[in-house]
Design a protein around this motif. Structure first.
Motif, PDB file in Angstrom:
ATOM      1  N   LEU A   2       0.710  -1.139   0.051  1.00  0.00           N
ATOM      2  CA  LEU A   2       0.024   0.174   0.067  1.00  0.00           C
ATOM      3  C   LEU A   2       0.953   1.339   0.104  1.00  0.00           C
ATOM      4  O   LEU A   2       0.357   2.165  -0.449  1.00  0.00           O
ATOM      5  N   TRP A   3       2.041   1.020   0.439  1.00  0.00           N
ATOM      6  CA  TRP A   3       2.926   2.327   0.750  1.00  0.00           C
ATOM      7  C   TRP A   3       3.068   2.711  -0.870  1.00  0.00           C
ATOM      8  O   TRP A   3       3.212   4.103  -1.195  1.00  0.00           O
ATOM      9  N   PRO A 104     -10.948  -5.899  -3.769  1.00  0.00           N
ATOM     10  CA  PRO A 104     -11.303  -6.302  -5.208  1.00  0.00           C
ATOM     11  C   PRO A 104     -11.182  -5.369  -6.224  1.00  0.00           C
ATOM     12  O   PRO A 104     -10.947  -5.528  -7.274  1.00  0.00           O
ATOM     13  N   VAL A 105     -11.398  -4.052  -5.810  1.00  0.00           N
ATOM     14  CA  VAL A 105     -11.188  -2.930  -6.876  1.00  0.00           C
ATOM     15  C   VAL A 105      -9.594  -2.676  -7.167  1.00  0.00           C
ATOM     16  O   VAL A 105      -9.218  -2.638  -8.427  1.00  0.00           O
ATOM     17  N   PHE A 106      -8.667  -2.748  -6.096  1.00  0.00           N
ATOM     18  CA  PHE A 106      -7.217  -2.559  -6.228  1.00  0.00           C
ATOM     19  C   PHE A 106      -6.773  -3.802  -7.203  1.00  0.00           C
ATOM     20  O   PHE A 106      -5.905  -3.707  -8.199  1.00  0.00           O
ATOM     21  N   ARG A 107      -7.322  -4.911  -6.935  1.00  0.00           N
ATOM     22  CA  ARG A 107      -7.004  -6.304  -7.611  1.00  0.00           C
ATOM     23  C   ARG A 107      -7.412  -6.198  -9.160  1.00  0.00           C
ATOM     24  O   ARG A 107      -6.512  -6.613 -10.189  1.00  0.00           O
ATOM     25  N   ASN A 108      -8.334  -5.792  -9.465  1.00  0.00           N
ATOM     26  CA  ASN A 108      -9.061  -5.741 -10.733  1.00  0.00           C
ATOM     27  C   ASN A 108      -8.430  -4.696 -11.492  1.00  0.00           C
ATOM     28  O   ASN A 108      -7.827  -4.666 -12.680  1.00  0.00           O
ATOM     29  N   ALA A 109      -8.396  -3.543 -10.866  1.00  0.00           N
ATOM     30  CA  ALA A 109      -7.568  -2.427 -11.773  1.00  0.00           C
ATOM     31  C   ALA A 109      -6.370  -2.583 -12.006  1.00  0.00           C
ATOM     32  O   ALA A 109      -5.793  -2.251 -12.915  1.00  0.00           O
ATOM     33  N   ALA A 127      -3.608  -8.632   3.601  1.00  0.00           N
ATOM     34  CA  ALA A 127      -3.113  -8.477   4.925  1.00  0.00           C
ATOM     35  C   ALA A 127      -2.991  -6.845   5.468  1.00  0.00           C
ATOM     36  O   ALA A 127      -3.379  -6.616   6.585  1.00  0.00           O
ATOM     37  N   GLU A 128      -2.546  -6.190   4.409  1.00  0.00           N
ATOM     38  CA  GLU A 128      -2.237  -4.915   4.698  1.00  0.00           C
ATOM     39  C   GLU A 128      -3.695  -4.057   4.813  1.00  0.00           C
ATOM     40  O   GLU A 128      -3.640  -2.887   5.584  1.00  0.00           O
ATOM     41  N   ALA A 259       1.230  11.246  -0.030  1.00  0.00           N
ATOM     42  CA  ALA A 259       1.927  10.225  -0.202  1.00  0.00           C
ATOM     43  C   ALA A 259       3.606  10.887  -0.439  1.00  0.00           C
ATOM     44  O   ALA A 259       4.617  10.213  -0.090  1.00  0.00           O
ATOM     45  N   ARG A 260       3.559  11.777  -1.195  1.00  0.00           N
ATOM     46  CA  ARG A 260       5.008  12.414  -1.595  1.00  0.00           C
ATOM     47  C   ARG A 260       5.933  12.808  -0.464  1.00  0.00           C
ATOM     48  O   ARG A 260       6.954  12.653  -0.140  1.00  0.00           O
TER      49      ARG A 260
END
Length: 268
Positions: A2-3, A104-109, A127-128, A259-260
């Motif tokens: 996720l980082w 599931p959206v992270f995974r699909n995208a 897990a994260e 994030a930056r």
């Protein structure tokens, strides 16, 4: 994982799909319909949601404070959904579903916008995501604790809960009424005011395209959203461009501001 993922500008492309899956749950959709400012202030609401999400991952000690703030914010969100059933935003099943959609959206995208995850990466990402859920106050008993447990839970919600709610129809409308964005430097706001009648319908079509396209197929089917083979080919072409361009961008353009700053601080 996720980082890197949560601060990448590609995240912006995936958020509408996750939001639409969330509000396809009648209780969540009713809460947004009754209490959110997504109609009157969509840009501000989107900016606040994005900043909050970034804090979960990059906020350090501030992540827990943000989790507490969100739970406090949701304490007063309650009412009756379209089926006459009482809801409360902090009901564990509803609150957990909102969080669960991210995985599931992270995974699909990723299949379109990056490299598909390996099995080991999927396990690590989940897990994260569970760890982020704990920051938000979601108890382990309310979320499946492994990928193997997640998919039956996910399919059960798709089969028995989701529908094309009023808010879903608004989010995927072909001709929504969107106010002129009021964020950014003055020159940009002036430009948008002058060009919005031309830009708005084009932006709305692009948003609809990404919202439905980056949503997992099984979720599209559960909600009743149409997706054609021609649209699939267009999305794959778009994904190839994104995969080629984003990884070579300088960090100041590739990563979102929160994030930056966190990445720069981590490097000392």
């Amino acid at each position: 994982m996720l980082w890197s993922l949560a601060g990448d500008v590609r995240l912006l492309l995936t958020l509408p799909a996750a939001l639409t899956m969330q509000v396809a749950h009648p209780a969540v959709g009713a809460g947004v319909d009754d209490h959110s400012v997504f109609r009157t202030d969509p840009w501000g609401r989107g900016e606040r949601s994005l900043t909050s999400l970034q804090l979960w991952v990059y906020g350090g000690e501030g992540a827990a404070a943000e989790g507490r703030r969100l739970r406090q914010l949701h304490k007063t969100i309650q009412g009756t959904d379209a089926h006459g059933r009482k809801y409360h935003a902090l009901t564990p099943a509803y609150y957990a579903w909102v969080h669960a959609t991210g995985f599931p959206v992270f995974r699909n995208a990723q299949r379109y916008l990056g490299r598909p995850f390996t099995e080991a990466q999927e396990r690590q990402l989940y897990a994260e995501w569970l760890q982020v859920g704990r920051i938000l106050g979601i108890h382990d008993r309310d979320m499946p604790q492994s990928v193997e447990e997640f998919w039956p839970y996910y399919q059960k919600v798709l089969d028995n809960e989701l529908e094309e709610t009023v808010v879903v129809r608004e989010l995927v409308a072909r001709d929504p009424v969107l106010p002129v964005p009021d964020r950014g430097p003055r020159w940009l706001r002036v430009f948008l005011r002058l060009t919005w009648p031309w830009l708005c319908p084009r932006f709305a079509r692009f948003r609809r395209f990404l919202t439905i396209g980056l949503m997992p197929q099984e979720a599209r089917c559960a909600i009743g959203l149409e997706w054609t083979d021609a649209e699939e080919r267009r999305l794959r072409r778009f994904g190839r461009v994104v995969r080629a361009v984003v990884p070579v961008l300088p960090e100041r353009l590739r990563f979102l501001p929160v994030a930056r700053r966190a990445r720069q601080a981590a490097r000392g």
